[in-house]
Design a protein around this motif. Structure first.
Motif, short mmCIF file in Angstrom:
data_model
loop_
_atom_site.label_atom_id
_atom_site.label_comp_id
_atom_site.label_asym_id
_atom_site.label_seq_id
_atom_site.Cartn_x
_atom_site.Cartn_y
_atom_site.Cartn_z
N SER A 111 -57.13 10.03 2.21
CA SER A 111 -55.92 10.84 2.12
C SER A 111 -54.73 10.08 1.55
O SER A 111 -53.64 10.65 1.40
CB SER A 111 -55.54 11.39 3.50
N GLN A 140 -59.44 11.81 -6.16
CA GLN A 140 -60.14 11.61 -4.90
C GLN A 140 -61.38 12.50 -4.82
O GLN A 140 -62.43 12.08 -4.33
CB GLN A 140 -59.22 11.91 -3.71
N GLY A 170 -55.16 13.91 -6.18
CA GLY A 170 -56.13 14.68 -5.40
C GLY A 170 -57.42 14.91 -6.15
O GLY A 170 -58.51 14.83 -5.59
N GLU A 171 -57.29 15.20 -7.45
CA GLU A 171 -58.48 15.41 -8.28
C GLU A 171 -59.29 14.12 -8.42
O GLU A 171 -60.52 14.13 -8.41
CB GLU A 171 -58.08 15.95 -9.64
N VAL A 203 -59.75 18.01 1.01
CA VAL A 203 -60.75 16.93 0.98
C VAL A 203 -61.47 16.85 2.32
O VAL A 203 -62.71 16.72 2.38
CB VAL A 203 -60.08 15.59 0.63
N MET A 251 -53.71 18.93 -0.05
CA MET A 251 -54.86 18.31 -0.69
C MET A 251 -55.68 17.52 0.33
O MET A 251 -56.92 17.50 0.26
CB MET A 251 -54.40 17.40 -1.83
N THR A 252 -55.02 16.87 1.28
CA THR A 252 -55.74 16.17 2.35
C THR A 252 -56.64 17.14 3.11
O THR A 252 -57.80 16.85 3.38
CB THR A 252 -54.75 15.51 3.32
N LEU A 291 -52.02 11.56 -0.94
CA LEU A 291 -52.26 12.98 -1.16
C LEU A 291 -51.29 13.83 -0.35
O LEU A 291 -50.81 13.44 0.71
CB LEU A 291 -53.70 13.34 -0.77
N SER A 292 -51.03 15.03 -0.84
CA SER A 292 -50.22 16.00 -0.11
C SER A 292 -51.00 16.49 1.10
O SER A 292 -52.24 16.39 1.14
CB SER A 292 -49.88 17.18 -1.01
#
Length: 259
Positions: free
Chosen positions: A163, A142, A139-140, A174, A170-171, A166-167
């Motif tokens: 996405s 992204q 995630g970081e 973003v 986290m999606t 990603l969880s």
């Protein structure tokens, strides 16, 4: 509304394999458009052709009225169109700060302002600014990929599967930042996504690409209610249910933090 991106009759083939067939669409300034479809439909290829990662062989592309069809990739970035590629492709052996510096090579005089804006949207990157990009979470990374693209101060940002891997939480984060970039900066966004729920919740317009052609297009809420889209991509959810409550909640938190 003025078009930020115009794609006209674009076709592309890998050898004899035709991937895109006379694809045309327009995205207005400050709009978010999403392109959904099955694997192999040509979605990533379309973004790569627009960004000139792939050579444009047939058709035309314009960014804010400027014909970019014959430009190299670096010139397309200078014209205001930048791609956040699938898989993030950050420079793993460089720090977060160095990745951002490389992203801003076309706006060196504005580096300080732009990097401060990136850290404002992604506070976690500020916390990790001296850390090697390869040691960041997915995630970081992204976040860093989006921030690096923002450093070129684009008018149009293309994102390929942001996405991926990603969880849900986290999606949502973003997607919320993408919504803020559109609201705060008037950024035009074209989003290729397998997560059709989150993408159609965020977008103004949507396109269904299959076999290198658009089968459906229209307002995002119309596509969310289309029976075929609901059955194949949204799991047949009832039309009264929110498509992506996690994205909505993240956007509401971002807005409440500013007040």
């Amino acid at each position: 509304m003025t078009d930020a991106l115009t794609v006209s009759n674009v076709s592309f083939a890998y050898g004899r394999a035709q991937v895109l067939r006379d694809v045309s669409f327009r995205v207005g300034e400050g709009e978010i458009a999403t392109i959904i479809g099955p694997n192999g439909a040509g979605k990533s290829t379309l973004l790569n052709v627009i960004a000139r990662s792939h050579k444009l062989r047939k058709g035309t592309v314009s960014v804010s009225g400027v014909d970019t069809s014959g430009m190299r990739q670096a010139s397309v970035v200078k014209a205001g169109c930048v791609l956040v590629p699938e898989g993030r492709q950050v420079f793993s052996t460089l720090s977060v700060a160095d990745n951002l510096q490389l992203g801003g090579y076309t706006h060196r005089k504005e580096h300080k302002r732009l990097v401060e804006e990136v850290y404002g949207y992604f506070p976690r990157l500020f916390e990790r600014r001296d850390q090697l990009a390869g040691t960041l979470s997915g995630g970081e990374q992204q976040m860093l990929a989006v921030g690096r693209a923002y450093m070129s101060e684009p008018s149009v940002m293309l994102l390929d599967e942001p996405s991926l891997g990603l969880s849900p939480q986290m999606t949502a984060q973003v997607m919320a930042v993408l919504g803020k970039l559109r609201r705060d900066r008037g950024l035009t966004i074209v989003l290729v996504e397998q997560n059709a729920r989150a993408a159609l919740e965020l977008a103004d317009r949507g396109y269904l690409l299959n076999g290198g052609e658009f089968l459906l297009e229209g307002a995002a809420d119309e596509l969310r209610d289309d029976p075929m889209i609901r059955h194949i991509y949204l799991g047949g959810a009832a039309s009264s249910e929110p498509i992506a409550p996690s994205v909505d909640a993240a956007l509401e938190r971002e807005l409440s933090d500013e007040t």
